[in-house]
Design a protein around this motif. Structure first.
Motif, PDB file in Angstrom:
ATOM      1  N   GLY A  81     -32.928  -1.917 -16.859  1.00  0.00           N
ATOM      2  CA  GLY A  81     -34.356  -2.139 -16.572  1.00  0.00           C
ATOM      3  C   GLY A  81     -35.213  -1.695 -17.860  1.00  0.00           C
ATOM      4  O   GLY A  81     -36.290  -0.994 -17.609  1.00  0.00           O
ATOM      5  N   THR A  82     -34.706  -1.947 -18.994  1.00  0.00           N
ATOM      6  CA  THR A  82     -35.095  -1.266 -20.276  1.00  0.00           C
ATOM      7  C   THR A  82     -36.795  -1.778 -20.375  1.00  0.00           C
ATOM      8  O   THR A  82     -37.403  -0.960 -21.286  1.00  0.00           O
ATOM      9  CB  THR A  82     -34.181  -1.319 -21.410  1.00  0.00           C
ATOM     10  N   PHE A  86     -37.524   0.957 -23.209  1.00  0.00           N
ATOM     11  CA  PHE A  86     -37.916   2.559 -22.830  1.00  0.00           C
ATOM     12  C   PHE A  86     -36.911   2.931 -21.729  1.00  0.00           C
ATOM     13  O   PHE A  86     -36.913   2.217 -20.762  1.00  0.00           O
ATOM     14  CB  PHE A  86     -39.112   2.881 -22.577  1.00  0.00           C
ATOM     15  N   ASP A 104     -32.140  -6.144 -19.328  1.00  0.00           N
ATOM     16  CA  ASP A 104     -33.040  -6.232 -18.293  1.00  0.00           C
ATOM     17  C   ASP A 104     -32.915  -7.569 -17.822  1.00  0.00           C
ATOM     18  O   ASP A 104     -32.379  -8.441 -18.334  1.00  0.00           O
ATOM     19  CB  ASP A 104     -34.198  -6.085 -19.287  1.00  0.00           C
ATOM     20  N   SER A 105     -33.346  -7.864 -16.557  1.00  0.00           N
ATOM     21  CA  SER A 105     -33.521  -9.088 -15.870  1.00  0.00           C
ATOM     22  C   SER A 105     -34.431 -10.275 -16.328  1.00  0.00           C
ATOM     23  O   SER A 105     -34.419 -11.034 -15.973  1.00  0.00           O
ATOM     24  CB  SER A 105     -33.753  -8.828 -14.500  1.00  0.00           C
ATOM     25  N   ARG A 109     -38.217 -10.368 -22.473  1.00  0.00           N
ATOM     26  CA  ARG A 109     -38.157  -8.946 -22.886  1.00  0.00           C
ATOM     27  C   ARG A 109     -36.950  -8.713 -23.720  1.00  0.00           C
ATOM     28  O   ARG A 109     -37.076  -8.034 -24.603  1.00  0.00           O
ATOM     29  CB  ARG A 109     -38.396  -7.971 -21.744  1.00  0.00           C
ATOM     30  N   ALA A 132     -28.819  -5.784 -13.126  1.00  0.00           N
ATOM     31  CA  ALA A 132     -27.816  -4.742 -13.234  1.00  0.00           C
ATOM     32  C   ALA A 132     -26.629  -4.916 -12.000  1.00  0.00           C
ATOM     33  O   ALA A 132     -25.527  -4.543 -12.108  1.00  0.00           O
ATOM     34  CB  ALA A 132     -28.642  -3.294 -13.047  1.00  0.00           C
ATOM     35  N   GLU A 133     -27.178  -5.285 -10.787  1.00  0.00           N
ATOM     36  CA  GLU A 133     -26.431  -5.463  -9.563  1.00  0.00           C
ATOM     37  C   GLU A 133     -25.323  -6.442  -9.674  1.00  0.00           C
ATOM     38  O   GLU A 133     -24.144  -6.351  -9.250  1.00  0.00           O
ATOM     39  CB  GLU A 133     -27.107  -5.264  -8.454  1.00  0.00           C
ATOM     40  N   ARG A 151     -35.866   4.330 -16.550  1.00  0.00           N
ATOM     41  CA  ARG A 151     -37.138   4.766 -16.285  1.00  0.00           C
ATOM     42  C   ARG A 151     -38.046   3.417 -15.525  1.00  0.00           C
ATOM     43  O   ARG A 151     -37.887   2.452 -15.947  1.00  0.00           O
ATOM     44  CB  ARG A 151     -37.696   5.121 -17.519  1.00  0.00           C
ATOM     45  N   ALA A 152     -38.803   3.987 -14.470  1.00  0.00           N
ATOM     46  CA  ALA A 152     -39.506   3.103 -13.681  1.00  0.00           C
ATOM     47  C   ALA A 152     -39.176   1.707 -13.507  1.00  0.00           C
ATOM     48  O   ALA A 152     -39.682   0.988 -13.648  1.00  0.00           O
ATOM     49  CB  ALA A 152     -40.977   2.754 -14.783  1.00  0.00           C
TER      50      ALA A 152
END
Ligand code: SAM
Length: 242
Positions: A81-82, A86, A104-105, A109, A132-133, A151-152
């Motif tokens: 989830g970059t 970040f 990232d999904s 991005r 990711a899953e 992060r986040a």
């Protein structure tokens, strides 16, 4: 053109040296981010000194939770989830010996990150579009990484199910949580156990040059994760293991 005094002060506090090339790469990254942010939602933080503290320095705080000897190795790292990069991109700039996967999904991005990687001439960076899953069930990604950072993205219980299946046995995930995260970390006990992990360390501190409290949670992977996990169909978020 840029006032880097705050950045340099923060880097010194973290014990990190900054070369002219690294400074140039951060400036290029900042310019690209602000430019693309006009047409795509990448970040709410665009003022330079704020980006230095809340994006660059915060990302680099990993040095507070992982030993210098470990970070110096040619680690295989994944950032789940970059988003706009970040903590993965600042980490790659300061640890160029790493091989890093920016995951990232959101395809837009990921395409932005591909441009960043090319412009900054970063090597050994893999920008991957996917959840990711889902990727955590594929052999190319499952249990491949020495270190997973994030992060986040989501609460600790769900995050553990997204991240730990990607980590190799003996490796670790580091969750960038806020100082007020005790409850969600306690809540994640069952998920951490189910993914074959154990909390090794929690490092609480203020991000340099700020009043912002961070808690870096290091979860070590003890044995292989059961093939039951991660669950698909958004279940890690919709029905966290608790
Ligand atoms: N890590 C970045 C940061 O700290 O600035 C971005 C945080 S943003 C709030 C969350 C990001 O996680 C988004 O870019 C979103 O697309 C991504 N994301 C959410 N769920 C995900 C999943 N299951 N797999 C991969 N990426 C995911």
């Amino acid at each position: 053109m840029y006032d880097d005094s705050l950045l340099k002060k923060g880097l010194e506090e973290l014990g990190l040296d900054c070369s002219d090339l690294q400074l140039k790469q951060l400036h290029q990254y900042y310019e690209m981010m602000v430019e693309v942010n006009r047409v795509m939602n990448l970040t709410a933080i665009t003022e330079y000194s704020e980006v230095c503290v809340k994006h660059w320095l915060d990302s680099l705080c990993l040095v507070k939770a992982v030993s210098e000897g470990e970070l110096a190795k040619p680690l295989n790292v994944v950032d789940v989830g970059t988003g706009a990069g970040f903590p993965g991109v600042p980490l790659k700039i300061f640890f160029p010996q790493w091989k890093i996967t920016l995951m990232d999904s959101l395809g837009k991005r990921v395409r932005f990150l591909e441009q960043v990687v090319s412009e900054l001439e970063l090597t050994d960076v893999n920008c991957v579009h996917g959840r990711a899953e889902e990727l955590g069930r594929q052999v190319n990604y499952r249990e491949q990484y020495d270190l997973c950072v994030s992060r986040a993205v989501t609460r600790m219980a769900s995050l553990t199910e997204l991240c730990l299946p990607l980590v190799a046995v003996g490796g670790a995930m580091v969750a960038y949580k806020s100082a007020e995260s005790d409850e969600e970390i306690t809540e994640a006990g069952k998920a951490i156990l189910a993914m074959s992990g154990t909390i090794e360390r929690q490092e609480k501190f203020l991000v340099p040059c700020s009043e912002y409290g961070r808690n870096l949670v290091v979860v070590r992977k003890k044995t292989q994760t059961s093939t039951k996990y991660p669950r698909g169909g958004g279940k890690p978020m919709k029905q966290p293991l608790m």
